[in-house]
Design an enzyme around this catalytic site. Structure first.
Site, PDB file in Angstrom:
ATOM      1  N   ASN A  13       0.861  -1.185   0.000  1.00 49.46           N
ATOM      2  CA  ASN A  13       0.000   0.000   0.000  1.00 49.46           C
ATOM      3  C   ASN A  13       0.900   1.239   0.000  1.00 49.46           C
ATOM      4  O   ASN A  13       1.416   1.633   1.042  1.00 49.46           O
ATOM      5  CB  ASN A  13      -0.899  -0.024   1.254  1.00 49.46           C
ATOM      6  CG  ASN A  13      -1.714   1.250   1.401  1.00 49.46           C
ATOM      7  OD1 ASN A  13      -1.861   2.025   0.455  1.00 49.46           O
ATOM      8  ND2 ASN A  13      -2.245   1.487   2.598  1.00 49.46           N
ATOM      9  N   TRP A  14       1.069   1.813  -1.173  1.00 41.88           N
ATOM     10  CA  TRP A  14       1.994   2.963  -1.296  1.00 41.88           C
ATOM     11  C   TRP A  14       1.436   4.232  -0.647  1.00 41.88           C
ATOM     12  O   TRP A  14       2.140   5.200  -0.498  1.00 41.88           O
ATOM     13  CB  TRP A  14       2.265   3.270  -2.760  1.00 41.88           C
ATOM     14  CG  TRP A  14       3.153   2.291  -3.465  1.00 41.88           C
ATOM     15  CD1 TRP A  14       3.566   1.071  -3.000  1.00 41.88           C
ATOM     16  CD2 TRP A  14       3.739   2.447  -4.756  1.00 41.88           C
ATOM     17  NE1 TRP A  14       4.363   0.465  -3.932  1.00 41.88           N
ATOM     18  CE2 TRP A  14       4.484   1.285  -5.016  1.00 41.88           C
ATOM     19  CE3 TRP A  14       3.689   3.450  -5.725  1.00 41.88           C
ATOM     20  CZ2 TRP A  14       5.198   1.103  -6.207  1.00 41.88           C
ATOM     21  CZ3 TRP A  14       4.387   3.262  -6.916  1.00 41.88           C
ATOM     22  CH2 TRP A  14       5.135   2.112  -7.147  1.00 41.88           C
ATOM     23  N   LYS A  15       0.151   4.227  -0.319  1.00 42.45           N
ATOM     24  CA  LYS A  15      -0.509   5.445   0.171  1.00 42.45           C
ATOM     25  C   LYS A  15      -0.233   6.581  -0.830  1.00 42.45           C
ATOM     26  O   LYS A  15      -0.130   6.320  -2.019  1.00 42.45           O
ATOM     27  CB  LYS A  15      -0.028   5.785   1.580  1.00 42.45           C
ATOM     28  CG  LYS A  15      -0.107   4.567   2.509  1.00 42.45           C
ATOM     29  CD  LYS A  15       0.097   4.893   3.944  1.00 42.45           C
ATOM     30  CE  LYS A  15       0.053   3.608   4.758  1.00 42.45           C
ATOM     31  NZ  LYS A  15      -0.017   3.819   6.178  1.00 42.45           N
ATOM     32  N   HIS A 101      -9.631   1.874   4.830  1.00 39.99           N
ATOM     33  CA  HIS A 101      -8.345   2.053   5.518  1.00 39.99           C
ATOM     34  C   HIS A 101      -8.535   3.084   6.628  1.00 39.99           C
ATOM     35  O   HIS A 101      -9.290   4.049   6.455  1.00 39.99           O
ATOM     36  CB  HIS A 101      -7.287   2.523   4.514  1.00 39.99           C
ATOM     37  CG  HIS A 101      -5.909   2.454   5.100  1.00 39.99           C
ATOM     38  ND1 HIS A 101      -5.428   3.447   5.910  1.00 39.99           N
ATOM     39  CD2 HIS A 101      -4.939   1.508   5.014  1.00 39.99           C
ATOM     40  CE1 HIS A 101      -4.197   3.112   6.309  1.00 39.99           C
ATOM     41  NE2 HIS A 101      -3.883   1.943   5.773  1.00 39.99           N
ATOM     42  N   GLU A 103      -6.859   5.484   7.545  1.00 37.90           N
ATOM     43  CA  GLU A 103      -6.577   6.878   7.143  1.00 37.90           C
ATOM     44  C   GLU A 103      -7.767   7.478   6.395  1.00 37.90           C
ATOM     45  O   GLU A 103      -8.028   8.674   6.487  1.00 37.90           O
ATOM     46  CB  GLU A 103      -5.284   6.921   6.299  1.00 37.90           C
ATOM     47  CG  GLU A 103      -4.062   6.698   7.186  1.00 37.90           C
ATOM     48  CD  GLU A 103      -2.891   6.023   6.493  1.00 37.90           C
ATOM     49  OE1 GLU A 103      -2.860   5.986   5.247  1.00 37.90           O
ATOM     50  OE2 GLU A 103      -2.008   5.510   7.211  1.00 37.90           O
ATOM     51  N   GLU A 165      -6.011  -4.455  10.822  1.00 40.64           N
ATOM     52  CA  GLU A 165      -5.007  -3.414  11.021  1.00 40.64           C
ATOM     53  C   GLU A 165      -5.331  -2.626  12.293  1.00 40.64           C
ATOM     54  O   GLU A 165      -6.079  -1.634  12.231  1.00 40.64           O
ATOM     55  CB  GLU A 165      -4.994  -2.442   9.842  1.00 40.64           C
ATOM     56  CG  GLU A 165      -4.619  -3.052   8.523  1.00 40.64           C
ATOM     57  CD  GLU A 165      -3.991  -2.003   7.598  1.00 40.64           C
ATOM     58  OE1 GLU A 165      -2.853  -2.203   7.186  1.00 40.64           O
ATOM     59  OE2 GLU A 165      -4.634  -0.985   7.323  1.00 40.64           O
ATOM     60  N   GLY A 171       1.991   2.673  11.067  1.00 44.08           N
ATOM     61  CA  GLY A 171       3.031   3.700  10.964  1.00 44.08           C
ATOM     62  C   GLY A 171       3.710   4.041  12.283  1.00 44.08           C
ATOM     63  O   GLY A 171       4.361   5.075  12.395  1.00 44.08           O
ATOM     64  N   SER A 203       2.829  -1.665  10.611  1.00 49.38           N
ATOM     65  CA  SER A 203       4.259  -1.706  10.912  1.00 49.38           C
ATOM     66  C   SER A 203       4.951  -3.015  10.505  1.00 49.38           C
ATOM     67  O   SER A 203       5.887  -3.464  11.162  1.00 49.38           O
ATOM     68  CB  SER A 203       4.504  -1.422  12.395  1.00 49.38           C
ATOM     69  OG  SER A 203       4.080  -0.108  12.702  1.00 49.38           O
TER      70      SER A 203
HETATM   71  P1  PGA Z   1       2.412   0.766   7.867  1.00 48.88           P
HETATM   72  O1  PGA Z   1       0.997   0.971   7.182  1.00 48.88           O
HETATM   73  O2  PGA Z   1       2.981  -0.526   7.334  1.00 48.88           O
HETATM   74  O3  PGA Z   1       3.198   1.953   7.470  1.00 48.88           O
HETATM   75  O4  PGA Z   1       2.171   0.683   9.339  1.00 48.88           O
HETATM   76  C1  PGA Z   1       0.123  -0.105   6.971  1.00 48.88           C
HETATM   77  C2  PGA Z   1      -1.131   0.394   6.353  1.00 48.88           C
HETATM   78  O5  PGA Z   1      -1.454   1.566   6.549  1.00 48.88           O
HETATM   79  O6  PGA Z   1      -1.831  -0.328   5.657  1.00 48.88           O
END
Ligand code: PGA
Length: 245
Positions: A13-15, A101, A103, A165, A171, A203
């Site tokens: 997931n590159w965001k 997600h 976010e 998650e 993060g 993470s």
């Molecule tokens: P992260 O993000 O690996 O940077 O914790 C995971 C995600 O947001 O899907």
């Protein structure tokens, strides 16, 4: 019913990261790492920003890598400036779409109900939704998960991936213990379907992916920050293949 999945799925997931140069470096690196027979033991999925899907998709068309959108709208089309529909992602050749997600929930106020509508529309378009759920509060973990399982997973979905998650793990470098992840996966399956494919995100990195890959009941990884460096993501892919034997 949700199909029994035998595959192990690793999602990048590159965001909101990337560039056409990054697509090139990724394609070059993955072309060397992902072309052996052992690579077919897992399914690798890349979810770049929409803008790069076509470019990286063409560069990796010779491999069995799959692609995902990072979100979609629930409508097929309409006056929704800046949005992308599930049909558009399907037309581009995506197999998956990440939905719900944390976010998106945090910054765009997405609710379980909207996520469920998006998932239904993704399924109608022929995509497999990767629905993210996870607790914000460790103490109320199972209560929150139960509510999410009930309200953002479409009933009678044939194919779906549930990404567990925990919000505090995203993060932050904090990863729950193997036992906690296993317990959460079991809880999710008991609330959705015993055969649901549950993957873990939060993470995940080169150093811990092997351990996480060995947790019973977890059939994949959703990798965020460690997925935007071709070197790290390739290492994760190879480590997971090795640990699955
Ligand atoms: P992260 O993000 O690996 O940077 O914790 C995971 C995600 O947001 O899907």
């Amino acid at each position: 019913l949700i199909d029994k999945q035998s595959k192990y799925t690793v999602v990048a997931n590159w965001k909101m990261h990337g560039s056409f140069d990054m697509c090139d470096s990724f394609a070059n690196k993955l072309s060397t790492v992902c072309n052996s027979d052992s690579f077919t033991k897992i399914e690798t999925v890349i979810a770049p920003p929409f803008l790069y899907l076509d470019s990286i998709g063409k560069k990796l068309a010779h491999l069995s890598i799959k692609f995902a959108g990072q979100d979609c709208h629930f409508a097929k089309s309409g006056a929704y400036t800046s949005d992308i529909s599930a049909d558009m992602l399907a037309e581009l050749g995506c197999k998956y779409v990440i939905l719900g997600h944390c976010e998106r929930r945090k910054h765009y106020g997405e609710t379980n109900k909207t996520i469920c509508k998006k998932a239904e529309s993704a399924i109608l378009a022929g995509l497999v939704p990767i629905i993210c759920i996870g607790e914000k509060c460790i103490k109320r973990a199972f209560e929150e998960l139960k509510e999410q399982c009930k309200s953002c997973i479409p009933k009678n979905a044939e194919k779906i991936i549930i990404a567990y998650e925990p919000v505090y793990a995203i993060g932050t470098g904090i990863v729950p213990s193997q036992g906690e992840i296993k317990k959460a996966a079991e809880f999710i399956k008991s609330n959705v379907n015993q055969n649901a494919q549950v993957i873990y995100g939060g993470s995940v990195n080169e150093g811990n992916c092997k351990q996480i890959a060995q947790i019973n009941g977890i059939q994949g990884l959703l990798v965020g920050s460690a997925s935007i460096k071709p070197q790290s993501f390739s290492k994760i892919v190879t480590e997971v293949i090795e640990s699955l034997g």
